[in-house]
Design an enzyme around this catalytic site. Structure first.
Site, PDB file in Angstrom:
ATOM      1  N   SER A  91       0.779  -1.225   0.018  1.00 28.93           N
ATOM      2  CA  SER A  91      -0.105  -0.079   0.182  1.00 28.93           C
ATOM      3  C   SER A  91       0.849   1.305  -0.076  1.00 28.93           C
ATOM      4  O   SER A  91       1.520   1.590  -0.882  1.00 28.93           O
ATOM      5  CB  SER A  91      -0.986  -0.022   1.185  1.00 28.93           C
ATOM      6  OG  SER A  91      -2.104   0.644   1.001  1.00 28.93           O
ATOM      7  N   LYS A 143     -20.344  18.082   7.933  1.00 35.57           N
ATOM      8  CA  LYS A 143     -19.178  17.914   8.772  1.00 35.57           C
ATOM      9  C   LYS A 143     -19.041  17.262   9.836  1.00 35.57           C
ATOM     10  O   LYS A 143     -18.174  16.780  10.265  1.00 35.57           O
ATOM     11  CB  LYS A 143     -19.451  19.500   9.336  1.00 35.57           C
ATOM     12  CG  LYS A 143     -18.284  19.985  10.656  1.00 35.57           C
ATOM     13  CD  LYS A 143     -16.987  20.081   9.724  1.00 35.57           C
ATOM     14  CE  LYS A 143     -16.012  20.774  10.778  1.00 35.57           C
ATOM     15  NZ  LYS A 143     -14.703  20.709  10.069  1.00 35.57           N
TER      16      LYS A 143
END
Length: 277
Positions: A91, A143
């Protein structure tokens, strides 16, 4: 001055002659600064003719992985960089390796794992069992996405998935460019799968099989360095003067006391985006 020099730990610096650099990326990638600073030092040192980049990492946070990619790419444009993969270079670890001049992996190294993962912990059920309720105030409907106390709405899930896919596309595009592979070929293997070093070589993600000795010998041959050429190794693990004087136990205690307030005061959601195996 001689006394303070002995406190510097491993990674002594040869003073003259052509050298080979050895830069290590180890463990989870959470902060790239020490490694990128050392890679810049190697890039600017004319006596360093080439660099072995030893990677033993399962990946880590997105932005530091990208910073490593950029630093390795900048170095490889100036002098040869040969990657040596240890147990894992997966990764974010593979992201850092991709722009090197040549990638060497053990046949059993674990690499690839091209993709992005997000961890989201929902504690709402546990809080309800404890008789606790939370009120979450936010300035917009996105948010609070990823808050551990409220479930994701369909809109929030789509929003977060769009973030993840954009980061994934950046990863795939950078690997394709660095390895000079067709974008479609990288997309086919960029589904999060990890590969052995041997499998990765067959897919074009790795160039050569072997260990650190093979990578070092390959680099020396590329830059015409003798076998006994000096090695500039780093980055050095820098500790404050007092812990170095008083020993590792006090160093660990001081670090714990330093980190505790930061952890206690750290805001943010439980959502973590990572290039990690």
């Amino acid at each position: 001055m001689a006394f303070f020099r002995t406190l510097g730990g491993k990674g002594s610096r040869p003073l003259s002659g052509d050298k080979m650099g050895l830069c290590k990326i180890e463990g989870m990638i959470t902060d790239a600064r020490e490694v990128t600073d050392f890679l810049r030092e190697l890039r600017e040192d004319d006596s360093v003719k080439g660099v072995v980049l030893r990677i033993d990492s399962p990946g880590g946070a997105v932005a530091p992985s990208q910073e490593l990619y950029q630093a390795v790419k900048a170095l490889a444009q100036i002098k040869p960089v040969v990657v040596s993969m240890g147990t894992a270079a997966a990764s974010g670890g593979y992201y850092a390796a991709a722009p090197a001049t040549l990638i060497v992996a053990n046949s059993g190294s674990i690499t690839g794992s091209i993709g992005v993962r997000a961890e989201y912990v929902n504690l709402q059920g546990l809080l309800e069992k404890l008789g606790l309720k939370t009120d979450l105030l936010a300035t917009g409907k996105f948010k609070a996405a990823g808050s551990p106390t409220t479930p994701l709405t369909p809109e929030q899930r789509a929003y977060l998935m769009a973030l993840i896919m954009d980061l994934h596309q950046q990863f795939v595009a950078d690997v394709a460019e660095a390895r000079k592979l067709p974008l479609e070929a990288v997309e086919k293997v960029a589904d999060g799968r990890a590969f052995t070093g041997r499998q990765a070589q067959q897919l074009g993600l790795v160039d050569k099989l072997g260990g650190l000795e093979t990578a070092s010998a390959t680099l020396r041959e590329m830059v015409k360095l003798p076998e006994k050429a000096s090695v500039l190794e780093g980055p050095e693990k820098k500790l404050p003067l007092l812990p170095r004087l008083l020993g590792a136990t006090l160093s660990a205690l001081a670090q714990a006391l330093t980190d505790a307030p930061e952890r206690a005061a750290s805001p943010g959601s439980a959502l973590i985006l990572e290039y990690r195996q």
